[in-house]
Design a protein around this motif. Structure first.
Motif, short mmCIF file in Angstrom:
data_model
loop_
_atom_site.label_atom_id
_atom_site.label_comp_id
_atom_site.label_asym_id
_atom_site.label_seq_id
_atom_site.Cartn_x
_atom_site.Cartn_y
_atom_site.Cartn_z
N ALA A 125 -28.18 38.00 102.37
CA ALA A 125 -28.34 36.43 103.01
C ALA A 125 -29.54 35.55 103.42
CB ALA A 125 -27.61 36.48 104.89
N TYR A 133 -26.03 34.83 109.74
CA TYR A 133 -25.13 34.81 110.41
C TYR A 133 -25.63 36.26 111.92
CZ TYR A 133 -21.22 38.22 112.52
OH TYR A 133 -20.22 39.18 112.50
N SER A 184 -21.52 47.33 104.68
CA SER A 184 -20.17 47.14 105.40
C SER A 184 -19.93 46.06 104.71
CB SER A 184 -20.17 47.34 106.81
OG SER A 184 -20.88 45.76 106.88
N SER A 243 -15.54 43.02 108.91
CA SER A 243 -17.12 43.00 109.01
C SER A 243 -17.38 41.14 108.47
CB SER A 243 -17.87 44.13 107.92
OG SER A 243 -19.51 43.66 108.66
N GLY A 244 -18.25 40.84 109.59
CA GLY A 244 -18.46 38.99 109.58
C GLY A 244 -18.94 38.96 107.33
N SER A 245 -19.71 39.87 107.44
CA SER A 245 -20.20 39.49 105.78
C SER A 245 -19.56 39.43 105.10
CB SER A 245 -21.28 40.07 106.22
OG SER A 245 -21.80 41.49 106.50
N ARG A 247 -18.47 37.43 102.83
CA ARG A 247 -19.11 36.44 101.81
C ARG A 247 -19.30 37.34 100.59
NH1 ARG A 247 -23.56 35.67 105.69
NH2 ARG A 247 -24.56 37.30 104.74
N SER A 276 -25.63 46.43 113.43
CA SER A 276 -24.78 44.62 113.86
C SER A 276 -23.44 44.68 114.91
CB SER A 276 -24.61 44.00 112.53
OG SER A 276 -23.62 44.96 111.07
N HIS A 308 -24.15 42.13 117.81
CA HIS A 308 -24.15 40.19 117.84
C HIS A 308 -23.73 39.98 119.01
CE1 HIS A 308 -23.60 39.23 112.86
NE2 HIS A 308 -23.35 40.31 112.95
N ASP A 336 -32.85 42.38 106.93
CA ASP A 336 -31.38 42.58 107.79
C ASP A 336 -31.61 43.18 109.13
OD1 ASP A 336 -29.87 40.53 106.29
OD2 ASP A 336 -28.92 42.57 104.63
O1 PMV Z 1 -21.30 41.88 108.72
P1 PMV Z 1 -22.12 42.28 109.89
O2 PMV Z 1 -21.46 42.73 111.31
O3 PMV Z 1 -22.40 43.64 109.46
O4 PMV Z 1 -23.84 41.53 110.35
C1 PMV Z 1 -24.38 40.75 108.67
C2 PMV Z 1 -25.39 40.09 109.79
C3 PMV Z 1 -26.94 40.31 109.25
O5 PMV Z 1 -27.15 40.96 107.55
C4 PMV Z 1 -27.89 40.76 109.95
C5 PMV Z 1 -26.79 38.79 108.36
C6 PMV Z 1 -25.72 38.21 107.61
O6 PMV Z 1 -25.79 37.35 107.54
O7 PMV Z 1 -26.16 39.59 106.45
#
Ligand code: PMV
Length: 325
Positions: free
Chosen positions: A15, A19, A108, A140-142, A145, A192, A196, A282
């Motif tokens: 990123a 996020y 993830s 996983s949010g990211s 993307r 993460s 969050h 990250d």
């Molecule tokens: O998708 P998660 O829950 O692993 O969150 C990712 C959070 C960061 O990697 C720190 C930032 C990002 O936008 O990738």
């Protein structure tokens, strides 16, 4: 045995605007939008097979049965897919990362993106890219993307329906490279998903969220114009802002190690000398060093001269999640 199986590959992503923090933790609806690019050398390949004969879900990661926590997370995710398809079969999930796990590189995003595509096809769903991205977000949010190609923006949205990512430029639009500098191979103490939830306890999170449309716009324009200097300044600022929130959460999350900080200083010094290079981090001590293809060898050499670095993984900008035979 019926043959309901599919195999998919998806890249990790880095990123540029981060996020951090959710409006809705269960649905992983983020507080702010984010922009990333896919990392073509770091990917997960996942085969999913559904069968009436299976009496439970199974998860193998790099050929070995996964730990119970990882299995529960995947079972919960497969339940979403089973509900969408209206089918009640268990699955065998075989996932391989081409980068060693336990190196502190987050897997993830690539894992849940590859799982979304392989499992949805295996069970007979034909989802649009938007709906696949929405689905991956639930794991996983990211990961949302890692579904579209190249440079990607995740629109935060307000609900499950409108929180998804789409490509804003193809992979070959700009020749950026990412070098993941592995500083520590330790597993994160706070991952993460938990992180969050802590974001809102920092007094800085509110201002980070409020200011995010402006930062997103700077990065969108920097990509469009291929303006490295504008990109670099904002990428570092955004990473520092996220870590300021992490450090000032209750409890505090301090991911930086002495070597992390040494790399950040070195990168800024190299940029002052005229090299297009910047850093972003990250939820961990490893540093992503971003540069262009022309400078990648030089940066790689410079990094290998620094003390305390165990490995460097280099990636070009990667494509979208896809099926393989
Ligand atoms: O998708 P998660 O829950 O692993 O969150 C990712 C959070 C960061 O990697 C720190 C930032 C990002 O936008 O990738």
């Amino acid at each position: 045995m019926s043959n309901l199986s599919a195999t998919a590959v998806a890249c990790a992503n880095i990123a540029l605007i981060k996020y951090w923090g959710n409006k809705n933790d269960a649905l992983r609806i983020p507080e702010n939008g984010s922009i990333s690019f896919n990392l073509d050398s770091l990917f997960t390949q996942t085969k999913v097979s559904f069968a009436q004969e299976f009496s439970s879900d199974q998860l193998l990661i790099n050929g070995k049965p996964a730990d119970p926590a990882a299995l529960i997370r995947v079972e919960t995710f497969l339940d979403i897919i089973r509900n969408l398809a209206g089918k009640r079969m268990f699955a065998k999930v075989e996932s391989e990362n081409n980068f060693p796990i336990g190196t502190g590189i987050a897997s993830s995003a690539s894992s849940f993106a590859a799982l979304s595509l392989s499992a949805s096809i295996a069970i007979g769903l034909d989802l649009s890219e938007k709906d696949l991205s929405r689905l991956a977000r639930r794991g996983s949010g990211s990961a949302c993307r890692s579904i579209p190609a190249g440079y990607v923006e995740w629109y935060p949205g307000k609900s499950d329906e409108d929180s998804y990512a789409e490509s804003i430029a193809p992979a070959n639009y700009w020749n950026l490279m990412d070098l993941v500098v592995v500083v520590s191979q330790e597993h994160k103490k706070v991952g993460s998903t938990e992180g969050h939830k802590l974001a809102c306890s920092s007094p800085f999170q509110k201002i980070r969220i409020e200011n995010s449309p402006e930062r997103l716009s700077v990065i969108r324009n920097a990509i469009r114009r291929k303006d490295f200097q504008a990109l670099a300044d904002m990428v570092e600022k955004d990473s520092n802002m996220m870590h300021a929130v992490m450090m000032t959460s209750s409890p505090s999350l301090l991911y930086w190690q002495p070597t992390t900080i040494a790399i950040m200083h070195a990168v800024q010094e190299w940029r002052r000398s005229g090299i297009p290079v910047c850093y972003t981090l990250d939820a961990g001590p490893n540093v992503h060093v971003i540069t262009t293809k022309d400078y990648y060898k030089l940066i790689h050499e410079k990094l290998s001269e620094l003390a305390g670095i165990s490995q460097v993984y280099s990636s070009k900008v990667g494509g979208k999640a896809h099926l393989i035979e």
